[in-house]
Design an enzyme around this catalytic site. Structure first.
Site, PDB file in Angstrom:
ATOM      1  CD  GLU A 121      50.084   7.086 120.031  1.00  0.00           C
ATOM      2  OE1 GLU A 121      48.990   7.518 119.337  1.00  0.00           O
ATOM      3  OE2 GLU A 121      49.988   6.304 120.830  1.00  0.00           O
ATOM      4  CG  HIS A 166      49.393   2.968 118.515  1.00  0.00           C
ATOM      5  ND1 HIS A 166      48.513   2.534 119.557  1.00  0.00           N
ATOM      6  CD2 HIS A 166      50.522   2.207 118.452  1.00  0.00           C
ATOM      7  CE1 HIS A 166      48.887   1.170 119.709  1.00  0.00           C
ATOM      8  NE2 HIS A 166      50.142   1.150 119.162  1.00  0.00           N
ATOM      9  CD  GLU A 177      45.021   4.404 118.084  1.00  0.00           C
ATOM     10  OE1 GLU A 177      46.245   3.835 117.734  1.00  0.00           O
ATOM     11  OE2 GLU A 177      44.454   4.409 119.093  1.00  0.00           O
TER      12      GLU A 177
END
Length: 718
Positions: A575, A482, A347
């Site tokens: 995210e 992430h 990631e």
């Protein structure tokens, strides 16, 4: 694609060799398209399907030619990059694709530009044919894991509209992502068109026949095929020729394409995306990352410091960039904040965003940007761009489009670092159920379990290094960066009900965590784009792009939960993008998507109350004093200088400061919507018992009145 491309051993990832023809029996688990002569379809598509008997004749010919006696396997081919034993790339064997991805994975290509000959269901429609897209838990739902043609479709095709003339140079495919089924295409042809009616195919240089490209041998490994010759067109079609026996023609894809100029100005140019900031927009491996961090330090020596918190399993240092007006020291009353990226090595966006952030802060400080100057003067910022450098190096050498969904995620011991922190949730909840919190068992700074401290405990060196870092510095606020989705998740990450896959499990500070999450999500341009589609199988926009971590999926041993229960630090997970490892040409836009959010989130450390707890007699700060807020069953403690920070949403609070050997003090503290934090200082007085201890420890004689008083107390006790 990206800075490096490579094929793992026995992975099936490779470059198609045009002209390869399937030999009967080489892969028995295949379906072939029905035999028929070349035909022009109703929409002008020229297609040709090879009869089995023709293939047999070619097999005989291949036996007569010694150089063709060993036909190329359908999926495995010459690797693009061969890693050397030292883990570096061999430049002589590296081959560049030449063109970046068109944007199926990153959602730059909208659903309306994807079409197909047929679909088994809406959830298997062409809009699901995106590289690395992940399915829902149930087959047949709206979020399945690929495009799949109907079983009775004898001439399946998947089509992408580039929107304007484009130079197509290659195709990357995967099979269907599913927990229940196995479906993937094993070979396909490629066609092009300018009007979606008249089509021409990609042909072999040697034979002049339509090229048949080897595709996948498993559902997840991305397989790259470069075209024998790049083609300029607006539309591209993939025509599956063979697929897994018992399965269906299902695929996920990314198209490699370069923009070309339109001499007739017939097509509207796409709006320019990117950034005007003069930053280094590329992916950085370990060596390049160290070099860049050193350059930033040399450019801004007065506000930066580079230090290492430990080493990875492979011995790579975990470097941190510290940025403050007084780097290297904790200033009384100045909060410590951190960003952590690269916990999962594949990631990669978070890593690059932190490298961009440190460049940006340096440049803007030198320019006198008042917002940046205030940030650096009011807090100490710590940036850890790569918590899992071993995993990142694996992903980097594979390349941004070829790394797949999971390779490089774990550290070199195959440990998922986000499940590797001590589970402090379970002992806390058990103590709460027994009525022991907070009088017997504290509701904060829970100790490490005995099993976790044993020499043979399965704790990664990267995890141990971060835990020591957390204990050494009194962090107040953090975010863990992430990739693979667009959402901000907040603790608790672990469900309270044992074995529950998902369950709403809020912390006592749920209001604060929701505030922090909303601030980042509300400042992120991609999350605020109302026209964007969901990344995979959940639409987080209906809840403001935030979610309780445990209500998404349970994560025992997460860094967020550990940070909250073992330290004073409040941490969320961000995210950042649907694409875990976006191509470097997308980094400028990703930086613009997140730049303001990264700055605004740091500024939230001013929200709440802050102050110093002092001794009334010495006026010195009291370390480890407990700050308790009525109605919130989670306390924080003071740092070694007696200073503390307590994140709170606006409101009136009764706050109590207590320390061993002192009388507790309670006062009202008000948090307003104005910029804070609200100052809330405490002065504590020693108890008589504590004064006596200190006198005896100093060797002083006990005063006569105090001695007589103690004797009376002893007599009463007897």
């Amino acid at each position: 694609v990206g800075p490096a491309l490579g094929a793992p051993r026995n992975s099936g990832l490779g470059l198609a060799q045009p002209g390869t023809t399937k030999v009967p029996g080489s892969i028995p688990a295949l379906h072939s398209s029905p035999a028929q002569p070349p035909a022009e379809t109703a929409n002008g598509t020229s297609e040709q399907h090879v009869r089995i008997r023709v293939i047999k004749k070619k097999k005989v010919i291949m036996k007569k030619r010694k150089k063709l006696t060993r036909p190329t396997p359908l999926v495995t081919a010459r690797p693009l990059v061969t890693p050397t034993p030292a883990g570096t790339l061999n430049p002589a064997e590296k081959q560049e694709t030449g063109c970046p991805p068109l944007g199926l994975e990153s959602l730059r290509v909208s659903d309306s530009r994807l079409e197909a000959s047929s679909s088994q269901s809406f959830g298997l429609g062409p809009h699901r044919g995106r590289l690395n897209i992940q399915s829902g838990l149930e087959d047949g739902d709206l979020y399945d894991g690929a495009w799949c043609a109907e079983e009775q479709d004898t001439d399946p095709w998947f089509q992408v509209d580039a929107g304007h003339p484009t130079r197509f140079s290659g195709v990357i495919t995967q099979g269907r992502n599913s927990v229940w089924r196995y479906d993937w295409v094993t070979s396909y042809k490629v066609q092009f068109s300018n009007d979606s009616r008249t089509w021409w195919g990609s042909r072999n240089h040697s034979s002049g026949t339509d090229a048949v490209f080897p595709a996948n041998s498993d559902p997840e490994t991305p397989v790259l095929n470069l075209l024998p010759e790049p083609q300029v067109a607006r539309f591209i079609r993939l025509l599956p020729q063979t697929w897994l026996q018992g399965g269906a023609p299902c695929l996920r894809a990314e198209i490699l394409a370069c923009p070309v100029s339109d001499p007739n100005d017939l097509f509207l140019e796409a709006p320019a995306s990117g950034s005007s900031d003069p930053l280094d927009f590329q992916h950085h491996n370990y060596k390049a990352m160290r070099k860049l961090m050193k350059q930033v330090q040399e450019q801004c020596p007065n506000i930066t410091r580079i230090y290492s918190i430990g080493k990875s399993y492979q011995g790579l240092k975990l470097y941190v960039m510290e940025m403050s007006d007084q780097p290297g020291e904790h200033e009384l009353g100045e909060p410590e904040v951190r960003y952590v990226a690269g916990m999962h090595g594949n990631e990669a966006l978070g890593r690059e965003l932190l490298l961009l952030l440190m460049q940006f802060l340096c440049h803007e400080f030198l320019r006198g940007n008042p917002r940046v100057t205030r940030l650096l003067s009011e807090m100490r910022i710590h940036l850890l761009p790569s918590m899992n450098p071993d995993g990142y190096e694996i992903a980097y050498h594979r390349g941004s489009e070829l790394v797949g969904w999971a390779e490089g995620r774990w550290n070199n011991q195959s440990i998922d670092l986000n499940h590797n922190f001590a589970d402090l949730n379970t002992p806390l909840w058990e103590a709460q159920d027994d009525g022991k919190v907070p009088h017997i068992v504290p509701n904060h700074h829970l100790p490490l379990p005995t099993y976790y401290t044993l020499p043979n405990a399965t704790v990664a060196p990267e995890t141990r290094a971060v835990i020591k870092w957390m204990k050494r510095i009194p962090f107040v606020l953090s975010a863990n960066l992430h990739g693979g989705e667009l959402v901000v998740s907040y603790p608790f990450d672990m469900t309270r009900t044992p074995w529950a896959a998902r369950e709403l499990t809020p912390t006592p500070d749920d209001a604060v965590f929701r505030w922090l999450s909303t601030v980042y999500a509300g400042s992120n341009l991609a999350m605020q784009d109302t026209s964007r589609r969901p990344c995979h199988s959940q639409d987080f926009s209906v809840h403001g792009n935030i979610i309780n971590g445990a209500d998404w999926h349970t994560v025992p041993g997460s860094m967020n939960d550990f940070s909250y229960l073992h330290t004073n630090c409040f941490e969320v997970t961000v995210e950042l993008s649907c694409d875990k490892f976006p191509h470097e040409n997308e980094l400028p836009q990703e930086w613009e998507n997140n730049k303001d959010a990264l700055l605004t989130y740091l500024e939230q450390v001013r929200m709440g109350i802050a102050g110093v707890v002092r001794d009334k007699d010495t006026e010195l700060g009291i370390a480890d004093a407990v700050i308790a807020v009525d109605g919130i069953n989670h306390d924080v403690t003071t740092a070694w200088g007696g200073d503390y920070w307590r994140l709170l949403t606006p409101g009136d609070y009764m706050v109590t400061a207590s320390a061993e050997g002192y009388h507790s003090v309670t006062r009202n503290c008000r948090v307003t919507f104005e910029e804070g934090p609200f100052p809330c200082n405490f002065v504590l007085t020693k108890t008589p018992k504590q004064r006596l201890r200190e006198l005896l420890a100093a060797g002083a004689k006990v005063p006569p009145d105090l001695r007589r008083r103690l004797e009376r107390l002893r007599g009463q006790k007897d």
